[in-house]
Design an enzyme around this catalytic site. Structure first.
Site, PDB file in Angstrom:
ATOM      1  N   ASP A  13       0.855  -1.178   0.000  1.00 27.69           N
ATOM      2  CA  ASP A  13       0.000   0.000   0.000  1.00 27.69           C
ATOM      3  C   ASP A  13       0.902   1.242   0.000  1.00 27.69           C
ATOM      4  OD1 ASP A  13      -2.374   1.569   0.339  1.00 27.69           O
ATOM      5  OD2 ASP A  13      -1.945   1.678   2.492  1.00 27.69           O
ATOM      6  N   ASP A  28      -1.683  -0.597   5.948  1.00 30.24           N
ATOM      7  CA  ASP A  28      -1.921  -0.017   7.273  1.00 30.24           C
ATOM      8  C   ASP A  28      -3.389  -0.028   7.652  1.00 30.24           C
ATOM      9  OD1 ASP A  28      -2.617   2.079   5.366  1.00 30.24           O
ATOM     10  OD2 ASP A  28      -2.670   3.438   7.088  1.00 30.24           O
ATOM     11  N   ASP A  60      -0.275   5.143   1.130  1.00 29.48           N
ATOM     12  CA  ASP A  60      -0.522   6.056   2.237  1.00 29.48           C
ATOM     13  C   ASP A  60      -0.546   5.288   3.556  1.00 29.48           C
ATOM     14  OD1 ASP A  60      -0.955   8.453   3.477  1.00 29.48           O
ATOM     15  OD2 ASP A  60      -3.082   8.565   3.014  1.00 29.48           O
TER      16      ASP A  60
END
Length: 328
Positions: free
Chosen positions: A12, A211, A14
């Site tokens: 991922d 996250d 961000d």
């Protein structure tokens, strides 16, 4: 070390590589090291409005060694999903940005912009310049039940410089309300985007690192891939503890440097009133609705805690936390 348990990393962006305009400390270096150790890295993003070249350039500016061939967007995944279901050259109505149209064309299909051009499918992706006429054109086209509808993603929000703004999911819902239809979804948390990324790297045993439980981890799990939650983004250890089964990661790591450490084995045993789990020198005990953690190493303590609590709650449909959590 954990890195060598898998043949690729699907990362991922961000919350993993950067936060806002800035790199997360140590993230570019860790990703570069992974590649130097022989493990390829692909970057997986739900953003369908930016080209993969633009995303790659941003990563390069932050110090990551990569290129556009190692970025997989939900626009690409949507185009591949369409190509799997349509004849080559089929006309697809674009409800989104030019980057989405470029992906559709690269997949061997013909992007069009109006119902008058007789599209056999609609693809919808985020475009900050979207206007009512674009959504209406999609709705008119989708009134024909034989027209295929694919959405790049259904994220309800998108982080912007000034705060949280409506995401593609809100625009998809507007069309869904008008047509009483639901699209196929290519991006997170669905599996096609991860399958596209793994295919690009010729990977048979990748690990998805992210996250967020509800997009990265859920999507990786749905793709039947190993998942690693990194604690540099939005989740807390308590939110991981309370996760529903579909959103539980295979691994919990504090930072991306966790890939260069041995991942300790976690053992779980049934007790009279619950479960006990051990991870390295850490131990966690579940007694009914109480959780006791005995650990000097924070992450090992939470690895043991999640294992014990998840064993106690194997099928919870909603997030659930212990009534009492003590740490010694």
């Amino acid at each position: 070390m954990l890195l060598f348990a898998h043949d690729a990393i699907l990362s991922d962006l961000d919350g993993v590589v950067y936060a806002g305009p800035y790199a997360i400390e140590g993230a570019p270096e860790a990703l570069n090291r992974a590649q130097e150790e022989g493990t390829p890295v692909a970057f997986v993003t739900n953003n369908a409005s930016r080209s993969v070249d633009a995303v790659a350039q941003h990563l390069i500016e932050l110090g990551v060694k990569t290129d556009a061939d190692h970025v997989v967007s939900s626009a690409q995944a949507a185009a591949e999903l369409l190509a799997q279901r349509l004849e080559p050259g089929a006309r697809v109505l674009i409800t989104g940005a030019q980057a989405l149209a470029d992906c559709v064309e690269a997949a061997g299909l013909t992007p069009v912009w109006s119902q008058a051009e007789a599209p056999v499918a609609v693809v919808q992706g985020f475009n900050p310049k979207m206007v009512w006429e674009n959504l209406a054109e999609a709705a008119y086209t989708l009134s024909d039940a034989d027209v295929l509808w694919v959405a790049s993603n259904t994220d309800f929000t998108i982080p912007k410089e000034r705060g949280i703004a409506p995401g593609n999911g809100t625009l998809v819902n507007a069309v869904a309300t008008a047509t009483k239809r639901s699209p196929l979804v290519a991006g997170k948390p669905e599996s096609p985007i991860f399958e596209t990324a793994a295919k690009a790297l010729k990977s048979s045993s990748p690990v998805v690192v992210g996250d967020r439980l509800d997009t990265d981890i859920l999507g990786g799990n749905r793709a039947h891939m190993a998942t690693a939650l990194v604690m540099t983004g939005v989740e807390t250890y308590e939110s991981v503890l309370s996760a529903v089964p579909a959103e539980r990661p295979t691994y919990i790591i504090e930072t991306l440097d966790g890939f260069f450490e041995e991942y300790p084995q976690v053992s779980v045993e049934k007790t009279d009133n619950g479960f006990t789990a051990t991870c390295a020198d850490a131990r966690a005990e579940v007694d009914g609705k109480s959780l006791n953690i005995f650990a000097e190493n924070d992450v090992d303590g939470w690895r043991a805690a999640t294992a014990a609590w998840w064993a106690q709650n194997p099928d919870n449909e909603l997030p659930v936390l212990p009534e009492n959590i003590s740490r010694d």
